[in-house]
Design a protein around this motif. Structure first.
Motif, PDB file in Angstrom:
ATOM      1  N   SER A 264       0.851  -1.199   0.000  1.00  0.00           N
ATOM      2  CA  SER A 264       0.000   0.000   0.000  1.00  0.00           C
ATOM      3  C   SER A 264       0.881   1.242   0.000  1.00  0.00           C
ATOM      4  O   SER A 264       2.081   1.178   0.297  1.00  0.00           O
ATOM      5  N   HIS A 265       0.277   2.382  -0.343  1.00  0.00           N
ATOM      6  CA  HIS A 265       0.980   3.666  -0.314  1.00  0.00           C
ATOM      7  C   HIS A 265      -0.037   4.734   0.054  1.00  0.00           C
ATOM      8  O   HIS A 265      -1.184   4.704  -0.427  1.00  0.00           O
ATOM      9  N   PRO A 266       0.328   5.688   0.883  1.00  0.00           N
ATOM     10  CA  PRO A 266      -0.647   6.704   1.346  1.00  0.00           C
ATOM     11  C   PRO A 266      -1.203   7.592   0.239  1.00  0.00           C
ATOM     12  O   PRO A 266      -2.229   8.250   0.439  1.00  0.00           O
ATOM     13  N   HIS A 267      -0.574   7.604  -0.941  1.00  0.00           N
ATOM     14  CA  HIS A 267      -1.030   8.500  -2.007  1.00  0.00           C
ATOM     15  C   HIS A 267      -1.507   7.765  -3.269  1.00  0.00           C
ATOM     16  O   HIS A 267      -1.607   8.363  -4.335  1.00  0.00           O
ATOM     17  N   THR A 268      -1.813   6.479  -3.150  1.00  0.00           N
ATOM     18  CA  THR A 268      -2.319   5.741  -4.312  1.00  0.00           C
ATOM     19  C   THR A 268      -3.588   4.952  -3.997  1.00  0.00           C
ATOM     20  O   THR A 268      -3.875   4.644  -2.841  1.00  0.00           O
ATOM     21  N   ARG A 269      -4.322   4.661  -5.050  1.00  0.00           N
ATOM     22  CA  ARG A 269      -5.492   3.758  -4.968  1.00  0.00           C
ATOM     23  C   ARG A 269      -5.165   2.531  -5.811  1.00  0.00           C
ATOM     24  O   ARG A 269      -4.834   2.650  -6.992  1.00  0.00           O
ATOM     25  N   ARG A 270      -5.254   1.389  -5.203  1.00  0.00           N
ATOM     26  CA  ARG A 270      -4.846   0.165  -5.892  1.00  0.00           C
ATOM     27  C   ARG A 270      -5.957  -0.426  -6.755  1.00  0.00           C
ATOM     28  O   ARG A 270      -7.137  -0.242  -6.504  1.00  0.00           O
ATOM     29  N   LEU A 271      -5.538  -1.141  -7.790  1.00  0.00           N
ATOM     30  CA  LEU A 271      -6.437  -1.919  -8.640  1.00  0.00           C
ATOM     31  C   LEU A 271      -6.290  -3.372  -8.203  1.00  0.00           C
ATOM     32  O   LEU A 271      -5.201  -3.953  -8.334  1.00  0.00           O
ATOM     33  N   CYS A 272      -7.358  -3.957  -7.684  1.00  0.00           N
ATOM     34  CA  CYS A 272      -7.237  -5.240  -6.989  1.00  0.00           C
ATOM     35  C   CYS A 272      -8.080  -6.364  -7.616  1.00  0.00           C
ATOM     36  O   CYS A 272      -9.252  -6.159  -7.929  1.00  0.00           O
ATOM     37  N   PRO A 273      -7.500  -7.565  -7.756  1.00  0.00           N
ATOM     38  CA  PRO A 273      -8.250  -8.738  -8.222  1.00  0.00           C
ATOM     39  C   PRO A 273      -8.785  -9.529  -7.019  1.00  0.00           C
ATOM     40  O   PRO A 273      -8.007 -10.080  -6.229  1.00  0.00           O
ATOM     41  N   CYS A 274     -10.086  -9.567  -6.865  1.00  0.00           N
ATOM     42  CA  CYS A 274     -10.679 -10.243  -5.701  1.00  0.00           C
ATOM     43  C   CYS A 274     -11.529 -11.440  -6.134  1.00  0.00           C
ATOM     44  O   CYS A 274     -12.133 -11.424  -7.210  1.00  0.00           O
ATOM     45  N   ALA A 275     -11.572 -12.442  -5.278  1.00  0.00           N
ATOM     46  CA  ALA A 275     -12.410 -13.618  -5.552  1.00  0.00           C
ATOM     47  C   ALA A 275     -12.746 -14.308  -4.255  1.00  0.00           C
ATOM     48  O   ALA A 275     -12.072 -14.148  -3.252  1.00  0.00           O
TER      49      ALA A 275
END
Length: 275
Positions: A264-275
């Motif tokens: 994680s990083h305080p200045h980014t929004r992640r693109l996440c693969p969830c299942a």
């Protein structure tokens, strides 16, 4: 003397005529009897307990297989895609996956013959479409979640690999089949993002998302798409981030070993693969 020669000539003519008639009779007899032509032996899958798919594109049960030709009876649909999602090129049955894959409209022979059987550079290429389909339709790492469960029932896929020597990009829908792609909140890891949705992060799918053309399908990427080295990628830098962090830019990592579900990083929004 002349009579002797005449008789000898007649004898030769009679003998030649006899030989000609005999050979013609033998030829006719052979034709009438009809010697059996050499029969083609089919190749079949061996993975299933009850069903088989042959290299003609037919599916049958093991008991109905021809004992001599090893071919399935030519009844029912040839190149059947029963139980398959043709868009994602994934099926819920191995045998029908092979049958569907053999359809010329689904798999192009010219492309398949350029593909390597395995990743090492010393690996050979596929000799025919059946070998490709029989191998590709088996389970692979992309169809498994956490090493012991399938992403979905449609886990037999025959789509072409994205790293193939033929420069063929696999359908994104196929590789993300059963995956819920979620845009995280600022500062959250993918573990946290997926947990909020009652799911888990699928680590091996981060590799699929870690490409600019795919990231740009989900995020605005107003500040372009840049290579980076953080464990929080793929991600988008938030608009109010410091200027040196390239606000609005999308980030991907060139170091695949850096891909992580808990980064994680305080200045980014992640693109996440969830299942």
């Amino acid at each position: 003397m002349s009579k002797s020669k005449s008789r000898l000539s007649l004898s030769w003519v009679f003998l030649l005529e006899l030989l000609f008639q005999s050979s013609w009779t033998i030829a006719v007899t052979r034709k009438e009897i009809g010697f059996p032509e050499e029969r083609r032996i089919c190749r079949t899958t061996v993975q299933g307990r009850y069903l088989l798919s042959d290299d003609n594109g037919y599916v049958c049960d093991a008991l109905s297989l021809d004992p001599q030709s090893r071919c399935c009876p030519e009844r029912g649909d040839k190149f059947s895609c029963h139980g398959c999602n043709v868009l994602s090129q994934c099926c819920n049955s191995y045998e029908f996956c092979v049958s569907c894959c053999l359809h010329p409209a689904e798999t192009q022979k010219e492309q398949v013959l350029k593909l390597k059987i395995a990743k090492p550079s010393t690996s050979g290429t596929y000799l025919n479409v059946f070998d490709f389909c029989a191998g590709r339709c088996r389970h692979n790492s992309e169809s498994v979640v956490h090493e012991n469960a399938y992403v979905s029932d449609f886990h037999h896929c025959f789509s072409l690999p994205s790293n193939s020597s033929g420069s063929i990009v696999t359908s994104v829908k196929a590789r993300l089949n059963g995956i819920n792609v979620v845009i995280g909140r600022q500062g959250d890891s993918c573990d946290s993002v997926c947990k909020l949705n009652g799911q888990s992060c699928v680590l091996n799918k981060l590799l699929v998302l870690n490409q600019c053309d795919i990231i740009q399908k989900y995020l605005s990427c107003k500040g372009a798409c840049l290579a980076s080295v953080g464990a929080d990628q793929p991600a988008e830098v938030v608009d109010d981030a410091p200027k040196h962090l390239n606000p609005g830019a999308c980030l991907y990592t060139q170091t695949q070993s850096m891909l992580s579900c808990n980064g994680s990083h305080p200045h980014t929004r992640r693109l996440c693969p969830c299942a």
